[in-house]
Design an enzyme around this catalytic site. Structure first.
Site, short mmCIF file in Angstrom:
data_model
loop_
_atom_site.label_atom_id
_atom_site.label_comp_id
_atom_site.label_asym_id
_atom_site.label_seq_id
_atom_site.Cartn_x
_atom_site.Cartn_y
_atom_site.Cartn_z
N HIS A 109 0.83 -1.21 0.00
CA HIS A 109 0.00 0.00 0.00
C HIS A 109 0.86 1.26 0.00
O HIS A 109 2.05 1.21 -0.31
CB HIS A 109 -1.00 -0.02 1.16
CG HIS A 109 -1.71 -1.33 1.28
ND1 HIS A 109 -2.68 -1.72 0.37
CD2 HIS A 109 -1.57 -2.37 2.16
CE1 HIS A 109 -3.13 -2.93 0.70
NE2 HIS A 109 -2.46 -3.35 1.78
N GLU A 146 -1.72 0.63 7.99
CA GLU A 146 -0.93 -0.49 7.50
C GLU A 146 0.24 0.00 6.64
O GLU A 146 1.35 -0.53 6.72
CB GLU A 146 -1.81 -1.44 6.68
CG GLU A 146 -1.05 -2.63 6.11
CD GLU A 146 -1.90 -3.49 5.19
OE1 GLU A 146 -1.35 -4.49 4.69
OE2 GLU A 146 -3.08 -3.16 4.97
N HIS A 201 2.97 -6.90 4.67
CA HIS A 201 1.61 -6.45 4.94
C HIS A 201 1.24 -6.70 6.40
O HIS A 201 1.98 -7.35 7.14
CB HIS A 201 0.60 -7.19 4.05
CG HIS A 201 0.64 -6.80 2.61
ND1 HIS A 201 -0.23 -5.89 2.06
CD2 HIS A 201 1.47 -7.20 1.61
CE1 HIS A 201 0.06 -5.74 0.77
NE2 HIS A 201 1.08 -6.52 0.48
N GLU A 283 1.62 -11.44 6.02
CA GLU A 283 0.71 -10.65 6.85
C GLU A 283 1.22 -10.80 8.28
O GLU A 283 1.06 -11.84 8.90
CB GLU A 283 -0.72 -11.18 6.72
CG GLU A 283 -1.30 -11.14 5.31
CD GLU A 283 -1.81 -9.77 4.90
OE1 GLU A 283 -1.70 -8.81 5.71
OE2 GLU A 283 -2.34 -9.64 3.77
#
Length: 319
Positions: A109, A146, A201, A283
């Protein structure tokens, strides 16, 4: 799955530190032997070696210049500081066990994505279909994004890998207003001919869910995608990272996906589908879970996360 055993690398032994007096004595002897009159020896305290909360970072895809944020420190929610830029602290290129290896780190992101919805919402092809260019990512309930987490961990990870001699490139380093799109993220790794790519992430699952998981590429062919050559090595990379992540952070594998293995295979992620080189996503925890969020917002824990990922990459690359 057990994360103990010969398939995971032992923790690297701590580097011995020489005391202040020993350092001064050694310098005096060396200079005296060379016939140099010693007037004064000045030494500094031991550095942090890139650990804890002072891991140096750099910018502009692996270089130490060109970023509007160069030399700045940004506060994090628990009072830790993000790693500061320091070109002099960067180790010489190719001077460690990962000499000649190329690693691409993909910070998930971008903090600017929310202000560029038109750009990130456009559809890009991912081999077996289409998907939005990028997303805003998730955040903790307290608003820690995030994208901030992923960039911080990625910078710390870069420092650790460069200390091992690897050439490291980031897909973005806070140096672009949004993105890049998921297809470009894959292309950066491909064009770098990376030996390993890791996309960093943090998840946004239900509040009761905890733990980390590593996402592996499934077999996808057609539409410009062919993951068959990378499925095997990507799994090995993912297993190495998962095992070392447990050891470095103390975190448990996800209790909501992966059946306790910490490994999940997916075919709907463009960053994996379009990769031509070994690649995984990690993650690191669930930002919506209060216990995980407490870890994710800690600079000390983020350094542990970076160390676990780095150890997994080093093991995979045979360093």
């Amino acid at each position: 799955m057990s994360y103990a055993g010969p398939e995971f690398d032992p923790a690297p032994p701590p580097r011995p530190r020489r005391g202040r007096r020993a350092l001064i004595a050694a310098l005096v002897v060396a200079l005296a032997a060379a016939g140099v009159a010693v007037q004064r020896v000045v030494t500094g305290g031991p550095g942090d070696g890139g650990r804890a909360d002072a891991a140096p970072s750099s910018d502009s895809r692996g270089t130490a210049s060109g970023s509007p944020t160069a030399g700045l420190k940004s506060p994090s929610p628990d009072g830790d500081s993000a790693p500061s830029v320091s070109s002099t602290a960067r180790p010489p290129a190719g001077s460690g066990p990962l000499r000649g290896k190329v690693v691409v780190i993909d910070p998930g992101h971008n903090t600017g994505n929310a202000a560029h919805t038109a750009e990130i919402n456009r559809t890009v092809r991912i081999g077996n279909g289409g998907k939005e260019c990028d997303t805003t990512g998730t955040s903790t309930d307290a608003g820690y994004a995030e994208a901030r987490f992923t960039l911080d961990v990625s910078r710390r990870l870069r420092t650790l890998l460069e200390e091992q001699g690897a050439t490291v490139e980031l897909t973005q380093d806070g140096d672009r207003p949004w993105g890049p799109c998921i297809d470009e993220r894959a292309r950066i790794g491909n064009e770098a001919k990376a030996d390993a790519v890791v996309s960093v992430h943090a998840d946004g699952s239900s509040a009761g869910a905890r733990g980390f998981h590593v996402i592996l590429p499934g077999t996808v062919t057609g539409g410009g995608a062919d993951t068959r050559p990378i499925v095997g090595p990507s799994r090995e990379l993912g297993e190495r990272i998962a095992g070392n992540f447990v050891r470095a952070t103390g975190s448990a594998p996800s209790d909501y996906v992966g059946d306790g293995t910490g490994l999940v295979t997916r075919k709907d992620l463009g960053g994996l589908n379009l990769s031509k080189v070994p690649k995984v996503f990690i993650e690191c925890g669930n930002m919506r879970n209060s216990k995980d969020a407490a870890l994710l917002t800690s600079g000390k824990w983020r350094q542990k996360a970076a160390q676990g990922i780095s150890d997994g990459i080093v093991g995979f690359l045979g360093g």
